[in-house]
Design a protein around this motif. Structure first.
Motif, PDB file in Angstrom:
ATOM      1  N   ASP A 155       2.406   2.949  15.633  1.00 17.20           N
ATOM      2  CA  ASP A 155       1.739   4.205  15.271  1.00 17.20           C
ATOM      3  C   ASP A 155       0.224   4.054  15.280  1.00 17.20           C
ATOM      4  OD1 ASP A 155       4.222   5.301  14.971  1.00 17.20           O
ATOM      5  OD2 ASP A 155       4.243   5.185  12.778  1.00 17.20           O
ATOM      6  N   LEU A 156      -0.283   2.923  14.765  1.00 13.91           N
ATOM      7  CA  LEU A 156      -1.729   2.720  14.778  1.00 13.91           C
ATOM      8  C   LEU A 156      -2.233   2.571  16.206  1.00 13.91           C
ATOM      9  CD1 LEU A 156      -4.369   2.371  13.254  1.00 13.91           C
ATOM     10  CD2 LEU A 156      -3.881  -0.074  13.058  1.00 13.91           C
ATOM     11  N   MET A 157      -1.473   1.887  17.052  1.00 12.11           N
ATOM     12  CA  MET A 157      -1.877   1.742  18.446  1.00 12.11           C
ATOM     13  C   MET A 157      -1.940   3.116  19.125  1.00 12.11           C
ATOM     14  SD  MET A 157      -0.373  -0.803  21.406  1.00 12.11           S
ATOM     15  CE  MET A 157       1.268  -0.072  21.447  1.00 12.11           C
ATOM     16  N   LYS A 158      -0.952   3.957  18.869  1.00 12.49           N
ATOM     17  CA  LYS A 158      -0.962   5.296  19.455  1.00 12.49           C
ATOM     18  C   LYS A 158      -2.156   6.103  18.940  1.00 12.49           C
ATOM     19  CE  LYS A 158       2.976   7.348  20.100  1.00 12.49           C
ATOM     20  NZ  LYS A 158       4.253   8.110  19.900  1.00 12.49           N
ATOM     21  N   ALA A 159      -2.473   5.962  17.648  1.00 11.41           N
ATOM     22  CA  ALA A 159      -3.614   6.683  17.085  1.00 11.41           C
ATOM     23  C   ALA A 159      -4.934   6.193  17.677  1.00 11.41           C
ATOM     24  CB  ALA A 159      -3.636   6.531  15.565  1.00 11.41           C
TER      25      ALA A 159
END
Length: 334
Positions: A155-159
């Motif tokens: 999720d952090l990578m996508k953000a």
């Protein structure tokens, strides 16, 4: 990988992140002081720039401007990195955490899974601090929340690689130098002068005090030039930009009032305390604009709560802000 990092909730992500990072590196500076030195206070109404097909209203300087001005004026070194490859970006983040370095990141807020779904929206300039990793989850100091939160790796990578306007492109930053005795007095004066210059002397009708007056004229004319539904959409966009996106027009004025309180102590100038009280009163006026505007949009307005009444309040905001900035200039240039 857990860094001893002190999380403090703040009113705005950019100022809160920088304040917390600088505190971690030994410079005890408040969010309000960051906002003031960074000359964050602003107004602009741009009928030719559209957000969701409606005119853009701005209550603070461009994203990143506060951060850049503060580090320059205080002699701080901020090291930036951006990436094309998401996996390499996450690996670089992990290496910083292994070195016990808290990392500021720009992200797309919509993809941060710790946000309740009903509060997510597409904004690709949301700042946060990553200060650890446990069991595949990153430990995050996000100024929106009262306590640290956790975010899964994916999720952090996508953000960090959200698409759309102003994509973050994996940008991250770390504080690599903080002077032992930064010149706060000089930085405060520079920040105040820049806000006054922008709000009083910006060219064209769309910026600063002139921009507030321009918006007041537009709002008064909307009921005559538009159907009721369209006028409500235009007004709702102004209120949304004021109260929901970022920190909001009134909120920024309350932060600036707090900055002037601190500046009064540092500059040993009690007049700044009086001007601070005036700014708080102006913030209250902006809150009244939002309250009446929201009632109009929801067709719950009283007989005296009209577009013309809103226009009058905005004119009062413009007049009072103009007087305040002139008074501020008298205090910092003498």
């Amino acid at each position: 990988m857990v860094i001893d990092f002190s999380h403090r909730q703040s009113a705005h992500c950019e100022t809160g992140v920088l304040s917390n990072l600088l505190r971690h590196h030994g410079l005890n500076i408040s969010e309000a002081m960051v906002f003031g030195i960074g000359a964050g206070l602003f107004f602009g109404y741009f009928p030719f720039i559209r957000l969701n097909h409606l005119p853009l209203t701005a209550f603070r300087i461009r994203t990143g401007g506060i951060l850049n001005r503060v580090v320059k004026r205080l002699g701080i070194t901020l090291t930036w990195e951006k990436f094309r490859n998401p996996e390499k970006a996450m690996a670089a983040l992990d290496m910083k955490l292994l070195d016990a370095i808290p990392v500021g990141c720009r992200t797309g807020a919509y993809w941060l899974s710790y946000f309740p779904r009903k509060y997510r929206f597409h904004f690709n300039m949301h700042n946060l601090v990553v200060f650890g990793k446990e069991n595949g989850n990153y430990l995050i100091s996000d100024q929106v929340f009262p306590e640290p939160v956790q975010c899964p790796h994916g999720d952090l990578m996508k953000a960090r690689f959200a698409r759309g306007p102003m994509p973050p492109k994996g940008r991250m930053y770390t504080v690599t130098h903080v002077p032992s005795e930064p010149d706060l007095q000089k930085a405060i004066r520079q920040g105040i002068k820049e806000v006054c210059r922008t709000m009083l002397k910006a060219p064209g009708p769309f910026l600063g005090v002139k921009g507030i007056r321009y918006l007041s004229q537009k709002i008064e004319a909307w009921p005559q030039k538009m159907e009721e539904k369209q006028a409500a959409l235009y007004l709702g966009q102004v209120i949304r930009m004021q109260e929901e996106i970022g920190t909001g027009g009134a909120g920024f004025r309350f932060i600036y009032a707090a900055f002037l309180q601190e500046a009064a102590d540092i500059l040993k100038n009690d007049q700044l305390r009086i001007i601070s009280d005036r700014m708080t009163g102006i913030g209250d006026l902006w809150r009244e604009v939002a309250l009446i505007g929201s009632r109009i949009c929801k067709t719950r307005a009283g007989e005296t709560e009209t577009y013309a009444a809103l226009s009058g309040i905005l004119k009062s905001c413009a007049d009072q802000e103009a007087g305040l900035y002139h008074a501020l200039l008298e205090q910092v240039v003498k």
